[in-house]
Design a protein around this motif. Structure first.
Motif, PDB file in Angstrom:
ATOM      1  N   HIS A 190      18.189  49.331  79.254  1.00 24.60           N
ATOM      2  CA  HIS A 190      18.827  48.307  78.423  1.00 24.60           C
ATOM      3  C   HIS A 190      17.837  47.165  78.279  1.00 24.60           C
ATOM      4  O   HIS A 190      17.371  46.624  79.291  1.00 24.60           O
ATOM      5  CB  HIS A 190      20.112  47.808  79.069  1.00 24.60           C
ATOM      6  CG  HIS A 190      20.686  46.582  78.426  1.00 24.60           C
ATOM      7  ND1 HIS A 190      21.053  46.540  77.102  1.00 24.60           N
ATOM      8  CD2 HIS A 190      20.945  45.359  78.935  1.00 24.60           C
ATOM      9  CE1 HIS A 190      21.523  45.319  76.824  1.00 24.60           C
ATOM     10  NE2 HIS A 190      21.455  44.595  77.926  1.00 24.60           N
ATOM     11  N   ARG A 191      17.493  46.856  77.054  1.00 22.24           N
ATOM     12  CA  ARG A 191      16.571  45.752  76.805  1.00 22.24           C
ATOM     13  C   ARG A 191      17.391  44.536  76.410  1.00 22.24           C
ATOM     14  O   ARG A 191      18.102  44.568  75.396  1.00 22.24           O
ATOM     15  CB  ARG A 191      15.572  46.112  75.720  1.00 22.24           C
ATOM     16  CG  ARG A 191      14.529  45.046  75.539  1.00 22.24           C
ATOM     17  CD  ARG A 191      13.406  45.549  74.678  1.00 22.24           C
ATOM     18  NE  ARG A 191      12.461  44.459  74.468  1.00 22.24           N
ATOM     19  CZ  ARG A 191      11.492  44.497  73.610  1.00 22.24           C
ATOM     20  NH1 ARG A 191      11.301  45.567  72.878  1.00 22.24           N
ATOM     21  NH2 ARG A 191      10.692  43.473  73.467  1.00 22.24           N
ATOM     22  N   ASN A 248      24.123  37.250  77.510  1.00 25.02           N
ATOM     23  CA  ASN A 248      25.269  36.363  77.714  1.00 25.02           C
ATOM     24  C   ASN A 248      24.788  34.904  77.725  1.00 25.02           C
ATOM     25  O   ASN A 248      23.621  34.627  77.425  1.00 25.02           O
ATOM     26  CB  ASN A 248      26.036  36.750  78.988  1.00 25.02           C
ATOM     27  CG  ASN A 248      25.230  36.577  80.256  1.00 25.02           C
ATOM     28  OD1 ASN A 248      24.269  35.799  80.324  1.00 25.02           O
ATOM     29  ND2 ASN A 248      25.617  37.302  81.288  1.00 25.02           N
ATOM     30  N   VAL A 249      25.661  33.976  78.094  1.00 27.93           N
ATOM     31  CA  VAL A 249      25.307  32.552  78.053  1.00 27.93           C
ATOM     32  C   VAL A 249      24.166  32.190  78.993  1.00 27.93           C
ATOM     33  O   VAL A 249      23.515  31.169  78.815  1.00 27.93           O
ATOM     34  CB  VAL A 249      26.530  31.648  78.341  1.00 27.93           C
ATOM     35  CG1 VAL A 249      27.584  31.831  77.265  1.00 27.93           C
ATOM     36  CG2 VAL A 249      27.112  31.929  79.710  1.00 27.93           C
ATOM     37  N   ASN A 250      23.901  33.015  79.977  1.00 28.13           N
ATOM     38  CA  ASN A 250      22.802  32.772  80.915  1.00 28.13           C
ATOM     39  C   ASN A 250      21.524  33.497  80.520  1.00 28.13           C
ATOM     40  O   ASN A 250      20.586  33.587  81.311  1.00 28.13           O
ATOM     41  CB  ASN A 250      23.205  33.214  82.331  1.00 28.13           C
ATOM     42  CG  ASN A 250      24.369  32.421  82.842  1.00 28.13           C
ATOM     43  OD1 ASN A 250      24.393  31.213  82.714  1.00 28.13           O
ATOM     44  ND2 ASN A 250      25.354  33.113  83.390  1.00 28.13           N
ATOM     45  N   ARG A 251      21.509  34.048  79.321  1.00 23.51           N
ATOM     46  CA  ARG A 251      20.355  34.807  78.820  1.00 23.51           C
ATOM     47  C   ARG A 251      20.026  36.015  79.705  1.00 23.51           C
ATOM     48  O   ARG A 251      18.870  36.341  79.936  1.00 23.51           O
ATOM     49  CB  ARG A 251      19.147  33.918  78.628  1.00 23.51           C
ATOM     50  CG  ARG A 251      19.373  32.875  77.567  1.00 23.51           C
ATOM     51  CD  ARG A 251      18.139  32.081  77.297  1.00 23.51           C
ATOM     52  NE  ARG A 251      18.438  31.142  76.198  1.00 23.51           N
ATOM     53  CZ  ARG A 251      17.527  30.533  75.508  1.00 23.51           C
ATOM     54  NH1 ARG A 251      16.265  30.695  75.788  1.00 23.51           N
ATOM     55  NH2 ARG A 251      17.872  29.714  74.542  1.00 23.51           N
ATOM     56  N   SER A 252      21.062  36.642  80.206  1.00 19.70           N
ATOM     57  CA  SER A 252      20.903  37.861  81.005  1.00 19.70           C
ATOM     58  C   SER A 252      21.886  38.910  80.482  1.00 19.70           C
ATOM     59  O   SER A 252      22.737  38.618  79.643  1.00 19.70           O
ATOM     60  CB  SER A 252      21.145  37.572  82.491  1.00 19.70           C
ATOM     61  OG  SER A 252      22.460  37.118  82.709  1.00 19.70           O
ATOM     62  N   ALA A 253      21.763  40.109  80.975  1.00 18.51           N
ATOM     63  CA  ALA A 253      22.606  41.217  80.524  1.00 18.51           C
ATOM     64  C   ALA A 253      24.059  40.984  80.903  1.00 18.51           C
ATOM     65  O   ALA A 253      24.372  40.472  81.977  1.00 18.51           O
ATOM     66  CB  ALA A 253      22.120  42.517  81.150  1.00 18.51           C
ATOM     67  N   ARG A 278      17.266  40.504  83.195  1.00 20.61           N
ATOM     68  CA  ARG A 278      16.541  39.977  82.043  1.00 20.61           C
ATOM     69  C   ARG A 278      15.486  40.984  81.615  1.00 20.61           C
ATOM     70  O   ARG A 278      15.104  41.862  82.376  1.00 20.61           O
ATOM     71  CB  ARG A 278      15.906  38.642  82.398  1.00 20.61           C
ATOM     72  CG  ARG A 278      16.961  37.583  82.716  1.00 20.61           C
ATOM     73  CD  ARG A 278      16.374  36.185  82.767  1.00 20.61           C
ATOM     74  NE  ARG A 278      17.424  35.182  82.820  1.00 20.61           N
ATOM     75  CZ  ARG A 278      17.928  34.700  83.945  1.00 20.61           C
ATOM     76  NH1 ARG A 278      17.487  35.117  85.106  1.00 20.61           N
ATOM     77  NH2 ARG A 278      18.881  33.785  83.906  1.00 20.61           N
ATOM     78  N   ASP A 279      14.972  40.858  80.423  1.00 15.16           N
ATOM     79  CA  ASP A 279      14.005  41.805  79.859  1.00 15.16           C
ATOM     80  C   ASP A 279      14.616  43.207  79.812  1.00 15.16           C
ATOM     81  O   ASP A 279      15.692  43.381  79.276  1.00 15.16           O
ATOM     82  CB  ASP A 279      12.691  41.802  80.628  1.00 15.16           C
ATOM     83  CG  ASP A 279      11.780  40.656  80.222  1.00 15.16           C
ATOM     84  OD1 ASP A 279      11.940  40.169  79.088  1.00 15.16           O
ATOM     85  OD2 ASP A 279      10.934  40.262  81.024  1.00 15.16           O
ATOM     86  N   THR A 280      13.937  44.187  80.392  1.00 15.53           N
ATOM     87  CA  THR A 280      14.434  45.565  80.374  1.00 15.53           C
ATOM     88  C   THR A 280      14.889  45.958  81.771  1.00 15.53           C
ATOM     89  O   THR A 280      14.173  45.745  82.742  1.00 15.53           O
ATOM     90  CB  THR A 280      13.336  46.539  79.900  1.00 15.53           C
ATOM     91  OG1 THR A 280      12.934  46.152  78.584  1.00 15.53           O
ATOM     92  CG2 THR A 280      13.847  47.965  79.866  1.00 15.53           C
TER      93      THR A 280
END
Length: 172
Positions: free
Chosen positions: A61-62, A69-74, A115-117
């Motif tokens: 999952h990238r 989400n609001v925290n810039r994470s998956a 975060r990222d992939t």
């Protein structure tokens, strides 16, 4: 740390054995179909590899601006979805026809922001399948628990997902 799964055929063959070709979808076509499945497609979940003998599946999952989400994470649901159907699929393909299989429970522990992939590799080895086959030989049910670690690109453990897999012979 366990040995990484081998995504090559144990026999060195490029095609699965005849019994596996009888399945509706083989390990080469399965990723393409799953990657078109709307919940995976829209969330950015991708099936990357399926072992020819259905003993391992790797999913990524990238995390991007349109799926964070609001925290810039998956999203947690996306992380769990990365692991959700695959133990049942691997069991069905390895056991063959004549079994009822589904996940009865699932849980996930979030340990770090994804975060990222992020990558999840599910493994269901032949010894586990033989144990399930033996437990269900006379019509009894088998419930086994399988755990998957979801890792970031740098190897950080992001989450640990667990599922209980129910298996029973359809006609003992």
């Amino acid at each position: 740390m366990s040995t990484p799964p081998d995504f090559t055929s144990a026999t060195g063959r490029s095609t699965p054995p005849r019994s596996a070709r009888a399945m509706v979808v083989g390990p080469r076509l399965f990723p393409a179909l799953m990657n078109c499945y709307p919940p995976f497609l829209c969330a950015g979940v991708r099936v990357r590899r399926v072992a020819p003998d259905w003993t391992a599946i790797r999913v990524t999952h990238r995390v991007r601006p349109w799926n964070w989400n609001v925290n810039r994470s998956a999203f947690g649901g996306t992380l769990f979805a990365m692991t959700d159907p695959f133990y049942a699929v691997m069991a069905a393909r390895q056991l063959g026809p004549g079994y009822r299989i589904w996940n009865t429970t699932g849980s996930i522990d979030f340990l770090a922001p994804g975060r990222d992939t992020v990558t999840a590799t599910m493994e269901l080895d032949p010894a586990q399948i033989e144990s399930i086959r033996s437990a269900t030989a006379r019509g009894e049910k088998s419930i086994t628990t399988h755990t998957t670690e979801i890792l970031s690109a740098d190897g950080t453990l992001v989450a640990r997902a667990s599922q209980s897999l129910y298996v029973r012979r359809a006609h003992p």
